[in-house]
Enzyme design. Sequence first.
Site, PDB file in Angstrom:
ATOM      1  N   GLY A   1      62.966 -39.051  -6.543  1.00 14.03           N
ATOM      2  CA  GLY A   1      63.418 -39.517  -5.238  1.00 14.03           C
ATOM      3  C   GLY A   1      63.398 -38.333  -4.307  1.00 14.03           C
TER       4      GLY A   1
ATOM      5  N   GLN B   1      60.398 -34.005 -10.278  1.00 15.74           N
ATOM      6  CA  GLN B   1      61.381 -33.405 -11.208  1.00 15.74           C
ATOM      7  C   GLN B   1      61.381 -31.877 -11.095  1.00 15.74           C
ATOM      8  OE1 GLN B   1      59.196 -36.116 -12.908  1.00 15.74           O
ATOM      9  NE2 GLN B   1      60.688 -37.305 -11.782  1.00 15.74           N
TER      10      GLN B   1
HETATM   11  P1  GDP Z   1      63.614 -33.487  -4.166  1.00 21.13           P
HETATM   12  O1  GDP Z   1      63.702 -34.550  -5.207  1.00 21.13           O
HETATM   13  O2  GDP Z   1      63.356 -32.133  -4.747  1.00 21.13           O
HETATM   14  O3  GDP Z   1      62.655 -33.826  -3.065  1.00 21.13           O
HETATM   15  O4  GDP Z   1      65.057 -33.385  -3.519  1.00 21.13           O
HETATM   16  P2  GDP Z   1      65.968 -34.611  -3.012  1.00 21.13           P
HETATM   17  O5  GDP Z   1      65.381 -35.152  -1.762  1.00 21.13           O
HETATM   18  O6  GDP Z   1      66.228 -35.561  -4.122  1.00 21.13           O
HETATM   19  O7  GDP Z   1      67.332 -33.872  -2.765  1.00 21.13           O
HETATM   20  C1  GDP Z   1      67.480 -32.886  -1.796  1.00 21.13           C
HETATM   21  C2  GDP Z   1      68.497 -33.373  -0.751  1.00 21.13           C
HETATM   22  O8  GDP Z   1      68.927 -32.271   0.018  1.00 21.13           O
HETATM   23  C3  GDP Z   1      67.929 -34.366   0.242  1.00 21.13           C
HETATM   24  O9  GDP Z   1      68.943 -35.259   0.603  1.00 21.13           O
HETATM   25  C4  GDP Z   1      67.507 -33.494   1.415  1.00 21.13           C
HETATM   26  O10 GDP Z   1      67.543 -34.196   2.664  1.00 21.13           O
HETATM   27  C5  GDP Z   1      68.570 -32.451   1.378  1.00 21.13           C
HETATM   28  N1  GDP Z   1      68.137 -31.123   1.822  1.00 21.13           N
HETATM   29  C6  GDP Z   1      66.914 -30.526   1.665  1.00 21.13           C
HETATM   30  N2  GDP Z   1      66.939 -29.259   2.136  1.00 21.13           N
HETATM   31  C7  GDP Z   1      68.190 -29.052   2.608  1.00 21.13           C
HETATM   32  C8  GDP Z   1      68.861 -27.921   3.182  1.00 21.13           C
HETATM   33  O11 GDP Z   1      68.300 -26.847   3.346  1.00 21.13           O
HETATM   34  N3  GDP Z   1      70.174 -28.077   3.504  1.00 21.13           N
HETATM   35  C9  GDP Z   1      70.853 -29.234   3.315  1.00 21.13           C
HETATM   36  N4  GDP Z   1      72.125 -29.296   3.648  1.00 21.13           N
HETATM   37  N5  GDP Z   1      70.255 -30.321   2.781  1.00 21.13           N
HETATM   38  C10 GDP Z   1      68.952 -30.225   2.402  1.00 21.13           C
HETATM   39  P1  IMO Z   2      63.059 -35.526  -8.368  1.00 20.05           P
HETATM   40  O1  IMO Z   2      61.564 -35.595  -8.272  1.00 20.05           O
HETATM   41  C1  IMO Z   2      66.564 -35.073 -10.934  1.00 20.05           C
HETATM   42  C2  IMO Z   2      66.334 -36.805 -14.966  1.00 20.05           C
HETATM   43  C3  IMO Z   2      67.190 -38.010 -15.286  1.00 20.05           C
HETATM   44  C4  IMO Z   2      67.434 -37.775 -16.760  1.00 20.05           C
HETATM   45  C5  IMO Z   2      66.104 -37.199 -17.241  1.00 20.05           C
HETATM   46  C6  IMO Z   2      65.174 -38.218 -17.885  1.00 20.05           C
HETATM   47  O2  IMO Z   2      63.786 -36.333  -7.370  1.00 20.05           O
HETATM   48  O3  IMO Z   2      63.506 -34.109  -8.438  1.00 20.05           O
HETATM   49  P2  IMO Z   2      63.695 -40.207 -16.893  1.00 20.05           P
HETATM   50  O4  IMO Z   2      64.079 -41.428 -16.124  1.00 20.05           O
HETATM   51  O5  IMO Z   2      62.735 -39.312 -16.195  1.00 20.05           O
HETATM   52  O6  IMO Z   2      63.250 -40.498 -18.307  1.00 20.05           O
HETATM   53  O7  IMO Z   2      65.082 -39.387 -17.060  1.00 20.05           O
HETATM   54  O8  IMO Z   2      65.481 -36.654 -16.096  1.00 20.05           O
HETATM   55  N1  IMO Z   2      65.454 -36.966 -13.772  1.00 20.05           N
HETATM   56  C7  IMO Z   2      65.651 -36.353 -12.601  1.00 20.05           C
HETATM   57  N2  IMO Z   2      66.674 -35.551 -12.186  1.00 20.05           N
HETATM   58  N3  IMO Z   2      65.531 -35.318 -10.112  1.00 20.05           N
HETATM   59  C8  IMO Z   2      64.500 -36.087 -10.523  1.00 20.05           C
HETATM   60  O9  IMO Z   2      63.377 -36.250  -9.793  1.00 20.05           O
HETATM   61  C9  IMO Z   2      64.549 -36.686 -11.801  1.00 20.05           C
HETATM   62  N4  IMO Z   2      63.730 -37.501 -12.500  1.00 20.05           N
HETATM   63  C10 IMO Z   2      64.285 -37.646 -13.712  1.00 20.05           C
HETATM   64  O10 IMO Z   2      68.390 -37.988 -14.542  1.00 20.05           O
HETATM   65  O11 IMO Z   2      68.413 -36.772 -16.949  1.00 20.05           O
HETATM   66 MG    MG Z   3      65.080 -35.991  -5.864  1.00 21.13          MG
END
Ligand code: GDP
Ligand code: IMO
Ligand code: MG
Length: 422
Positions: free
Chosen positions: A40, A219
């Site tokens: 996500g 991930q």
């Molecule tokens: P990803 O899976 O690695 O793309 O990360 P996610 O989107 O799941 O989680 C990162 C979260 O932190 C998101 O809600 C972003 O909008 C937020 N985010 C990203 N960079 C920053 C930052 O520099 N500061 C803050 N406060 N939030 C951030």
């Molecule tokens: P992004 O791309 C954080 C974690 C799950 C679980 C383990 C295995 O947003 O960084 P799965 O459903 O893949 O078999 O679950 O991996 N996990 C993540 N944790 N960010 C993710 O993706 C993840 N995708 C899987 O929580 O511990």
């Molecule tokens: Mg994520």
Amino acid sequence: MTVSVIVGSQWGDEGKGKITDILAEKVDLVVRYQGGNNAGHTVVVGEKTFKLHFIPPGVLYDTCMCVIGNGVVLDPEVFFGEIETLKKQGIAVNPSKLKVSSIAHVILPFHKMLDNQQESKRHEEKIGTTGKGIGPTYTDKIARAGIRVQDLFSKDKIRKRLEKRHWELVFPGQDLRYEEVVESYYELGQRLKPFVVDSSLFINQAIDEGKNIIMEGAQGTMLDVDHGTYPFVTSSNPVSGGACVGAGVGPNKIDKILGVTKAYVTRVGEGPFPTELLDETGEFLRERGGEFGTTTGRPRRCGWLDLVALKYAVRVNGLTSICFTKLDVLDGIKSLKVCTHYETPEGVLNEFPLDLDVFSKAKPVYTDLPGWEEDISQMTSYDELPENAKKYIQFVSKAVGVQIKMVSVGTRRRQTIHLLTI
Ligand code: GDP
Ligand code: IMO
Ligand code: MG
């Protein structure tokens, strides 16, 4: 022309989506190379928040094309749902903008059922999967029992693959309605058809034409099925090497490998986490950082930055630079800790231990660094940052031997500092 890999250097959710979005402005093609809708990625643009699971962040630019590579496992229904959501948000996604690999494996309803069944049977060794069918789909891929995107173009092929897999032995006594699955997945295959290409050929042609390309991992390193904290991992290879396999690109074509690293650490799901904070500081990071899963809404476990794990990520990915995210979340914390070593039954370690029993017992050895009072979220240059924030950045960079090229101080595009001075 540059081919860059963007990889998560921790346990996922490092902010890969935001960083890819920023860099995609000057890029022609973004390729997602592994994972599925367990990922996500949240991208904030103006007043809009985009939550992407399959479709790479490059989709938000008219100038950028996107590819879902062969290493991804695709849930076609979720894929079309995501396109629909983007359309409602004003982003048109069509086959001229997005391509899907003909040989990506397909997540079936049975894979999701099996994912949840396996989790419910794991009792004390629960992984805490996202329940999206990721593990069982990759399992079938490796067992040579999967269904690939191009198989969806023939009802006969879908039917034969289902029959050969003998799902009735996995779910005895249940009415599995194979024919309904054949019909609906054939239908989804017909909708997918205009998007489908030989993705390796497509990407390599773009490389030959001198295009700027990002290959984006989902991930993170510590969730890698080979290099992560097995068995508390996902079922694919998020590490940079996975980009070659999952996109069909030779290693000699890759110029840069950027590791996205959160200024602290989070983890969703089960598994050891030495620097985890179960106190009010952990709660503070969760609330301030909005650390709740994009895919499942689960609260993320939070802890101090772990430099032993980061140094390991630098090594197994061959990181050429780091994008440091969410530094603003640390504003106002008086004293910051970073873990430089582990104390373990095997002695003090400064290299990441591959034995999970040792890692599970690892106690972090911390260095204290002074925090800062200022709100850094509106700062736009490195020079503006408080001295202690600079010290924090420099300490991390020096400890792992890699330049920090970008610092992110908020969710928005403009809340990004490009570092030229270190
Ligand atoms: P990803 O899976 O690695 O793309 O990360 P996610 O989107 O799941 O989680 C990162 C979260 O932190 C998101 O809600 C972003 O909008 C937020 N985010 C990203 N960079 C920053 C930052 O520099 N500061 C803050 N406060 N939030 C951030
Ligand atoms: P992004 O791309 C954080 C974690 C799950 C679980 C383990 C295995 O947003 O960084 P799965 O459903 O893949 O078999 O679950 O991996 N996990 C993540 N944790 N960010 C993710 O993706 C993840 N995708 C899987 O929580 O511990
Ligand atoms: Mg994520």
